[in-house]
Each structure stands twice: as structure tokens, then as C-alpha cells.
Scaffold this motif. Structure first.
Motif, short mmCIF file in Angstrom:
data_model
loop_
_atom_site.label_atom_id
_atom_site.label_comp_id
_atom_site.label_asym_id
_atom_site.label_seq_id
_atom_site.Cartn_x
_atom_site.Cartn_y
_atom_site.Cartn_z
N ASN A 42 40.17 44.23 41.63
CA ASN A 42 41.04 44.69 42.65
C ASN A 42 41.75 43.59 43.32
OD1 ASN A 42 40.92 47.44 42.12
ND2 ASN A 42 39.03 47.78 43.51
N THR A 99 53.62 47.97 37.13
CA THR A 99 53.62 49.28 36.77
C THR A 99 54.65 50.08 37.94
OG1 THR A 99 51.66 49.71 37.98
CG2 THR A 99 51.82 49.53 35.47
N LEU A 100 55.45 49.22 39.05
CA LEU A 100 55.99 49.73 40.02
C LEU A 100 56.87 50.78 39.71
CD1 LEU A 100 55.91 49.71 43.19
CD2 LEU A 100 57.77 48.06 42.81
N THR A 140 55.05 54.25 38.90
CA THR A 140 54.43 54.61 39.96
C THR A 140 55.39 55.25 41.29
OG1 THR A 140 52.77 52.74 39.99
CG2 THR A 140 52.88 53.85 42.08
N LYS A 143 44.87 43.80 40.09
CA LYS A 143 45.54 45.00 40.61
C LYS A 143 46.73 44.60 40.98
CE LYS A 143 45.13 49.23 43.15
NZ LYS A 143 44.29 50.00 43.97
N SER A 185 48.98 55.18 40.43
CA SER A 185 48.03 54.19 40.92
C SER A 185 46.55 54.71 40.71
CB SER A 185 48.37 53.96 42.67
OG SER A 185 48.09 55.31 43.33
N LEU A 231 45.84 53.52 37.16
CA LEU A 231 45.67 52.10 37.19
C LEU A 231 44.18 51.90 37.85
CD1 LEU A 231 46.92 49.40 36.99
CD2 LEU A 231 47.81 49.28 39.22
N ASN A 232 43.91 52.50 38.73
CA ASN A 232 42.45 52.43 39.47
C ASN A 232 41.49 52.44 38.35
OD1 ASN A 232 43.30 51.47 41.73
ND2 ASN A 232 43.26 53.43 42.73
N THR A 279 50.08 46.48 39.64
CA THR A 279 50.76 47.33 40.73
C THR A 279 52.29 46.86 40.67
OG1 THR A 279 48.83 47.49 41.99
CG2 THR A 279 51.09 47.87 42.87
#
Length: 121
Positions: free
Chosen positions: A51, A62-63, A66, A55, A74, A77-78, A59
Motif C-alpha cells: 500500500n 487508474t485515476l 476511478t 498503491k 479503488s 485496486l485494494n 492509483t
């Protein structure tokens, strides 16, 4: 110096809380398997490291999706990051994407409750 000490203590408490959450989830969820508490500690540490380093990059990459999904991606993604931890940590097994998604939701909820509790103090 006191602030640095408190920050280190918060990191330690967050790590142990995450490990307890992973360990407890293995008892409640049939798709999460943890060999023992030491494995849960290692899994929580690996998830934390992933993370911290992977991450943020993912992040940003992939904004757009998202934003289009109003933040729901998100969670995907997690779950993906938990599946990476599954691959890296022997004794920690997640039986698929659905269970990784459930575990990520539980970790997020527990972490949010902890951070809200800490910020009130």
C-alpha cells in the motif's frame, strides 16, 4: 521528539490491528486462510508495504476509471493488492478476487474506525 514517538506507535498499532483483522477474517470468512498469527503479522506488513509503495502508482495510473466509477474502482485496486500479498506470503491464502474484495472492505472499515478514534484523541 514526542510527535515522532507517537507516529511510530500509531504505525505499530495499525500494523497489529491489521494483523488481528486478517487473522480474525480467516476464522469468519471461508475464503481467507491464515496459517497462524505470525503469518497474519507478515501478511499485514506486506499489505502495508504494498500500500505504501505500489498503491500510489497504481492509483495515479487508474485515476480515469476511478473517477468514472465514482471511486468504486479503488476497492478493486485494494483487492488486487491483497491478491499480490497472497502470492508473496506463504501461509496466507485468498480463494479468489471476491474474498480479496471482502477482506479489503473489512480492512478499510477497521482502519477507518481506528483512524477516527485516534484523530479524536
Amino acid at each position: 521528539e514526542k510527535i515522532g514517538c507517537l507516529n511510530k506507535m500509531n504505525i505499530l498499532i495499525n500494523w497489529i490491528l491489521s494483523a488481528v483483522t486478517v487473522f480474525a477474517s480467516a476464522y469468519v470468512l471461508p475464503g481467507i486462510h491464515v496459517q497462524n498469527f505470525t503469518t497474519a503479522l507478515i501478511a499485514a506488513l506486506v499489505i502495508g508495504i504494498i500500500n505504501a509503495f505500489l498503491k500510489p502508482v497504481l492509483t495515479i495510473l487508474t485515476l480515469p476509471i476511478t473517477i468514472i466509477t465514482l471511486g468504486i474502482f479503488s476497492f478493486v485496486l485494494n483487492a488486487f493488492l491483497i491478491m499480490i500479498a497472497d502470492y508473496l506470503v506463504p501461509g496466507f491464502k485468498v480463494d479468489g478476487f471476491f474474498w480479496a474484495l471482502i477482506l479489503s472492505l473489512i480492512l478499510t472499515i477497521v482502519g477507518s474506525i481506528y483512524h477516527n478514534f485516534v484523530s479524536e484523541e
